[in-house]
Design a protein around this motif. Structure first.
Motif, PDB file in Angstrom:
ATOM      1  N   VAL A   1       7.143  -5.504  -0.340  1.00  0.00           N
ATOM      2  CA  VAL A   1       6.474  -6.126   0.807  1.00  0.00           C
ATOM      3  C   VAL A   1       4.971  -5.885   0.741  1.00  0.00           C
ATOM      4  N   LEU A   2       4.576  -4.654   0.495  1.00  0.00           N
ATOM      5  CA  LEU A   2       3.149  -4.329   0.466  1.00  0.00           C
ATOM      6  C   LEU A   2       2.424  -4.996  -0.693  1.00  0.00           C
ATOM      7  N   ASP A   3       3.077  -5.083  -1.865  1.00  0.00           N
ATOM      8  CA  ASP A   3       2.477  -5.796  -2.992  1.00  0.00           C
ATOM      9  C   ASP A   3       2.280  -7.263  -2.649  1.00  0.00           C
ATOM     10  N   GLY A   4       3.239  -7.837  -1.948  1.00  0.00           N
ATOM     11  CA  GLY A   4       3.146  -9.231  -1.556  1.00  0.00           C
ATOM     12  C   GLY A   4       1.968  -9.514  -0.641  1.00  0.00           C
ATOM     13  N   TYR A   5       1.568  -8.533   0.124  1.00  0.00           N
ATOM     14  CA  TYR A   5       0.426  -8.673   1.032  1.00  0.00           C
ATOM     15  C   TYR A   5      -0.848  -8.034   0.473  1.00  0.00           C
ATOM     16  N   ASP A   6      -0.786  -7.574  -0.773  1.00  0.00           N
ATOM     17  CA  ASP A   6      -1.924  -6.955  -1.447  1.00  0.00           C
ATOM     18  C   ASP A   6      -2.456  -5.753  -0.668  1.00  0.00           C
ATOM     19  N   LEU A   7      -1.531  -4.925  -0.180  1.00  0.00           N
ATOM     20  CA  LEU A   7      -1.907  -3.737   0.592  1.00  0.00           C
ATOM     21  C   LEU A   7      -1.413  -2.434  -0.033  1.00  0.00           C
ATOM     22  N   PHE A   8      -0.696  -2.515  -1.143  1.00  0.00           N
ATOM     23  CA  PHE A   8      -0.138  -1.287  -1.719  1.00  0.00           C
ATOM     24  C   PHE A   8      -1.225  -0.362  -2.270  1.00  0.00           C
ATOM     25  N   GLY A   9      -2.407  -0.880  -2.501  1.00  0.00           N
ATOM     26  CA  GLY A   9      -3.509  -0.051  -2.998  1.00  0.00           C
ATOM     27  C   GLY A   9      -3.853   1.109  -2.083  1.00  0.00           C
ATOM     28  N   HIS A  10      -3.623   0.953  -0.790  1.00  0.00           N
ATOM     29  CA  HIS A  10      -3.842   2.073   0.133  1.00  0.00           C
ATOM     30  C   HIS A  10      -2.822   3.171  -0.120  1.00  0.00           C
ATOM     31  N   PHE A  11      -1.625   2.803  -0.518  1.00  0.00           N
ATOM     32  CA  PHE A  11      -0.554   3.766  -0.748  1.00  0.00           C
ATOM     33  C   PHE A  11      -0.729   4.495  -2.074  1.00  0.00           C
ATOM     34  N   ASP A  12      -0.993   3.742  -3.135  1.00  0.00           N
ATOM     35  CA  ASP A  12      -1.068   4.373  -4.461  1.00  0.00           C
ATOM     36  C   ASP A  12      -2.444   4.952  -4.780  1.00  0.00           C
TER      37      ASP A  12
END
Length: 131
Positions: A34-45
């Motif tokens: 889900v987060l990759d789809g919204y281009d937000l996983f960078g905050h997590f990793d």
């Protein structure tokens, strides 16, 4: 930043699995997708790092004034931390208490549950061999 707020508002409804001791891999897969789809996983990793916190002016040097970019980044990061917390069971919540960023919380959860998952896999392998 308005786009990020719109993205974050809809994310929680897409995550149907709450993290418990026995479902880390499924939970992580759904959350990352889900987060990759919204281009937000960078905050997590950790790949989407915070911009400079304080303004730097030529004549004054570093000031005590927070930059607009930092404020915006922190607002998104705190919203994502809230989303992450909302997907945790009560037992999992204890591993993120005190975390200031979603990256810190993600690392704590990954460190803990990856170890638990590896131990569970080894236990299941042992059970299969002795059956």
């Amino acid at each position: 930043m308005a786009t990020s707020h719109l993205k974050i508002d809809g994310i929680l409804g897409l995550i149907t699995i709450r993290l418990k001791d026995d479902n880390f891999l499924k939970w992580r897969y759904q959350l990352e997708s889900v987060l990759d789809g919204y281009d937000l996983f960078g905050h997590f990793d950790g790949s989407n790092i915070a911009p400079p916190k304080f303004a730097i002016l030529d004549e004054e040097g570093v000031t005590s004034e927070l930059t607009a970019a930092y404020k915006d980044w922190m607002q998104v990061d705190k919203a994502l931390l809230s989303v992450l917390i909302a997907t945790l069971s009560d037992d999992a919540l204890e591993y993120v208490i005190g975390c200031k960023t979603v990256h810190d919380a993600w690392m704590n959860l990954t460190d803990h549950y990856a170890t638990v998952s590896r131990a569970r896999i080894n236990h299941l392998k042992t059970e299969l061999q002795t059956a």
